[in-house]
Write a protein that holds these residues in place. Structure first.
Motif, PDB file in Angstrom:
ATOM      1  N   HIS A 180       0.836  -1.194   0.000  1.00 39.52           N
ATOM      2  CA  HIS A 180       0.000   0.000   0.000  1.00 39.52           C
ATOM      3  C   HIS A 180       0.871   1.244   0.000  1.00 39.52           C
ATOM      4  O   HIS A 180       1.927   1.272   0.617  1.00 39.52           O
ATOM      5  N   MET A 181       0.404   2.282  -0.667  1.00 40.47           N
ATOM      6  CA  MET A 181       1.123   3.551  -0.699  1.00 40.47           C
ATOM      7  C   MET A 181       0.365   4.662   0.015  1.00 40.47           C
ATOM      8  O   MET A 181       0.801   5.789   0.045  1.00 40.47           O
ATOM      9  N   THR A 182      -0.779   4.341   0.586  1.00 39.45           N
ATOM     10  CA  THR A 182      -1.547   5.277   1.398  1.00 39.45           C
ATOM     11  C   THR A 182      -2.008   4.535   2.641  1.00 39.45           C
ATOM     12  O   THR A 182      -2.032   3.300   2.671  1.00 39.45           O
ATOM     13  N   PHE A 183      -2.372   5.284   3.676  1.00 36.79           N
ATOM     14  CA  PHE A 183      -2.854   4.639   4.891  1.00 36.79           C
ATOM     15  C   PHE A 183      -4.159   3.909   4.619  1.00 36.79           C
ATOM     16  O   PHE A 183      -5.014   4.392   3.886  1.00 36.79           O
ATOM     17  N   TYR A 184      -4.273   2.743   5.202  1.00 39.92           N
ATOM     18  CA  TYR A 184      -5.488   1.950   5.078  1.00 39.92           C
ATOM     19  C   TYR A 184      -5.796   1.338   6.433  1.00 39.92           C
ATOM     20  O   TYR A 184      -4.927   1.217   7.291  1.00 39.92           O
ATOM     21  N   TRP A 185      -7.047   0.992   6.642  1.00 42.39           N
ATOM     22  CA  TRP A 185      -7.491   0.401   7.896  1.00 42.39           C
ATOM     23  C   TRP A 185      -8.011  -0.998   7.599  1.00 42.39           C
ATOM     24  O   TRP A 185      -9.053  -1.160   6.992  1.00 42.39           O
ATOM     25  N   SER A 186      -7.226  -1.987   7.989  1.00 39.33           N
ATOM     26  CA  SER A 186      -7.616  -3.367   7.740  1.00 39.33           C
ATOM     27  C   SER A 186      -6.899  -4.271   8.732  1.00 39.33           C
ATOM     28  O   SER A 186      -5.827  -3.932   9.241  1.00 39.33           O
ATOM     29  N   LYS A 187      -7.483  -5.423   9.000  1.00 40.54           N
ATOM     30  CA  LYS A 187      -6.827  -6.409   9.867  1.00 40.54           C
ATOM     31  C   LYS A 187      -5.793  -7.218   9.098  1.00 40.54           C
ATOM     32  O   LYS A 187      -4.981  -7.910   9.688  1.00 40.54           O
ATOM     33  N   ASP A 188      -5.795  -7.116   7.788  1.00 38.40           N
ATOM     34  CA  ASP A 188      -4.830  -7.840   6.956  1.00 38.40           C
ATOM     35  C   ASP A 188      -3.618  -6.950   6.705  1.00 38.40           C
ATOM     36  O   ASP A 188      -3.688  -5.982   5.951  1.00 38.40           O
ATOM     37  N   VAL A 189      -2.512  -7.292   7.352  1.00 40.45           N
ATOM     38  CA  VAL A 189      -1.309  -6.476   7.235  1.00 40.45           C
ATOM     39  C   VAL A 189      -0.089  -7.392   7.318  1.00 40.45           C
ATOM     40  O   VAL A 189      -0.116  -8.437   7.965  1.00 40.45           O
ATOM     41  N   THR A 190       0.968  -6.994   6.643  1.00 45.65           N
ATOM     42  CA  THR A 190       2.257  -7.682   6.732  1.00 45.65           C
ATOM     43  C   THR A 190       3.236  -6.721   7.391  1.00 45.65           C
ATOM     44  O   THR A 190       3.435  -5.608   6.907  1.00 45.65           O
ATOM     45  N   ILE A 191       3.860  -7.171   8.474  1.00 44.89           N
ATOM     46  CA  ILE A 191       4.790  -6.337   9.234  1.00 44.89           C
ATOM     47  C   ILE A 191       6.202  -6.895   9.083  1.00 44.89           C
ATOM     48  O   ILE A 191       6.464  -8.030   9.460  1.00 44.89           O
ATOM     49  N   LEU A 192       7.099  -6.128   8.526  1.00 50.22           N
ATOM     50  CA  LEU A 192       8.541  -6.382   8.448  1.00 50.22           C
ATOM     51  C   LEU A 192       8.943  -7.592   7.603  1.00 50.22           C
ATOM     52  O   LEU A 192       9.822  -7.483   6.766  1.00 50.22           O
ATOM     53  N   ILE A 193       8.354  -8.759   7.817  1.00 52.56           N
ATOM     54  CA  ILE A 193       8.742  -9.957   7.072  1.00 52.56           C
ATOM     55  C   ILE A 193       7.477 -10.659   6.572  1.00 52.56           C
ATOM     56  O   ILE A 193       6.386 -10.469   7.115  1.00 52.56           O
ATOM     57  N   ASP A 194       7.628 -11.462   5.539  1.00 55.04           N
ATOM     58  CA  ASP A 194       6.474 -12.129   4.942  1.00 55.04           C
ATOM     59  C   ASP A 194       5.752 -13.072   5.904  1.00 55.04           C
ATOM     60  O   ASP A 194       4.544 -13.274   5.799  1.00 55.04           O
ATOM     61  N   SER A 195       6.486 -13.661   6.832  1.00 56.65           N
ATOM     62  CA  SER A 195       5.844 -14.606   7.738  1.00 56.65           C
ATOM     63  C   SER A 195       5.065 -13.915   8.860  1.00 56.65           C
ATOM     64  O   SER A 195       4.333 -14.577   9.591  1.00 56.65           O
ATOM     65  N   TRP A 196       5.203 -12.593   9.011  1.00 55.55           N
ATOM     66  CA  TRP A 196       4.447 -11.869  10.024  1.00 55.55           C
ATOM     67  C   TRP A 196       3.240 -11.203   9.350  1.00 55.55           C
ATOM     68  O   TRP A 196       3.224 -10.021   9.078  1.00 55.55           O
ATOM     69  N   ARG A 197       2.264 -12.014   9.054  1.00 58.97           N
ATOM     70  CA  ARG A 197       1.027 -11.542   8.429  1.00 58.97           C
ATOM     71  C   ARG A 197      -0.115 -11.753   9.402  1.00 58.97           C
ATOM     72  O   ARG A 197      -0.181 -12.761  10.085  1.00 58.97           O
ATOM     73  N   THR A 198      -1.017 -10.796   9.411  1.00 61.74           N
ATOM     74  CA  THR A 198      -2.207 -10.947  10.242  1.00 61.74           C
ATOM     75  C   THR A 198      -3.405 -11.147   9.329  1.00 61.74           C
ATOM     76  O   THR A 198      -3.577 -10.428   8.347  1.00 61.74           O
ATOM     77  N   THR A 199      -4.207 -12.146   9.649  1.00 59.39           N
ATOM     78  CA  THR A 199      -5.402 -12.431   8.853  1.00 59.39           C
ATOM     79  C   THR A 199      -6.654 -12.493   9.718  1.00 59.39           C
ATOM     80  O   THR A 199      -7.756 -12.537   9.183  1.00 59.39           O
ATOM     81  N   SER A 200      -6.469 -12.497  11.031  1.00 60.64           N
ATOM     82  CA  SER A 200      -7.619 -12.534  11.935  1.00 60.64           C
ATOM     83  C   SER A 200      -7.530 -11.340  12.888  1.00 60.64           C
ATOM     84  O   SER A 200      -6.472 -10.722  13.045  1.00 60.64           O
ATOM     85  N   TRP A 201      -8.639 -11.049  13.541  1.00 63.57           N
ATOM     86  CA  TRP A 201      -8.644  -9.944  14.491  1.00 63.57           C
ATOM     87  C   TRP A 201      -7.761 -10.255  15.691  1.00 63.57           C
ATOM     88  O   TRP A 201      -7.159  -9.349  16.261  1.00 63.57           O
ATOM     89  N   THR A 202      -7.628 -11.516  16.060  1.00 68.67           N
ATOM     90  CA  THR A 202      -6.770 -11.893  17.180  1.00 68.67           C
ATOM     91  C   THR A 202      -5.309 -11.625  16.854  1.00 68.67           C
ATOM     92  O   THR A 202      -4.594 -11.006  17.653  1.00 68.67           O
TER      93      THR A 202
END
Length: 149
Positions: free
Chosen positions: A3-25
């Motif tokens: 993404h190149m703009t701010f977005y609000w979603s529970k689906d995000v990748t932080i720093l590395i590919d294996s740190w992905r969030t797909t659930s609210w938990t």
């Protein structure tokens, strides 16, 4: 795709590919981790500043008068020397703190609004808890205030 703009979603990748969030938990745990790490960043910065202040005041208390100090004595070793244990510890703390700071910056560059807010709130909480005390005020001590003549 990044993404190149701010977005609000529970689906995000932080720093590395294996740190992905797909659930609210997992997203909530990620936000809590970002908040804790950013508060820890402020704690380490406070610790580094306190170490530097303590080592410089200890060096000034134990050093002889400036007129008696050899030309290279203070630069090569001793209590306030260039390679003292306190300065080495301060350098290590600075390096660790810089690494954490850059990782936080890269996490913000995920452009997820929740991550951004969690990091900013964590930095504010860390500042309030560790760095907003009255001892942040620096004072200059003049040895001879009447030496202006």
């Amino acid at each position: 795709m990044m993404h190149m703009t701010f977005y609000w979603s529970k689906d995000v990748t932080i720093l590395i590919d294996s740190w992905r969030t797909t659930s609210w938990t997992s997203y909530s745990l990620t936000l809590i981790a970002c908040l804790i790490v950013s508060a820890f960043y402020q704690y380490l910065e406070d610790l580094r500043v306190r170490l530097k202040t303590a080592s410089s005041s200890a060096a000034k208390a134990s050093s002889p008068a400036p007129i008696q100090t050899p030309l290279l004595g203070a630069k090569l070793g001793g209590a306030g020397g260039r390679f003292s244990a306190a300065r080495l510890g301060g350098a290590v703390l600075f390096g660790v703190n810089a690494a954490i700071g850059y990782l936080l910056m890269l996490a913000v560059m995920s452009f997820n609004g929740g991550v951004f807010v969690a990091i900013v709130v964590g930095l504010a909480i860390g500042y309030l808890a560790f760095r907003s005390g009255d001892d942040d005020v620096a004072a200059t001590v003049v040895d001879n205030p009447c030496a202006c003549a």
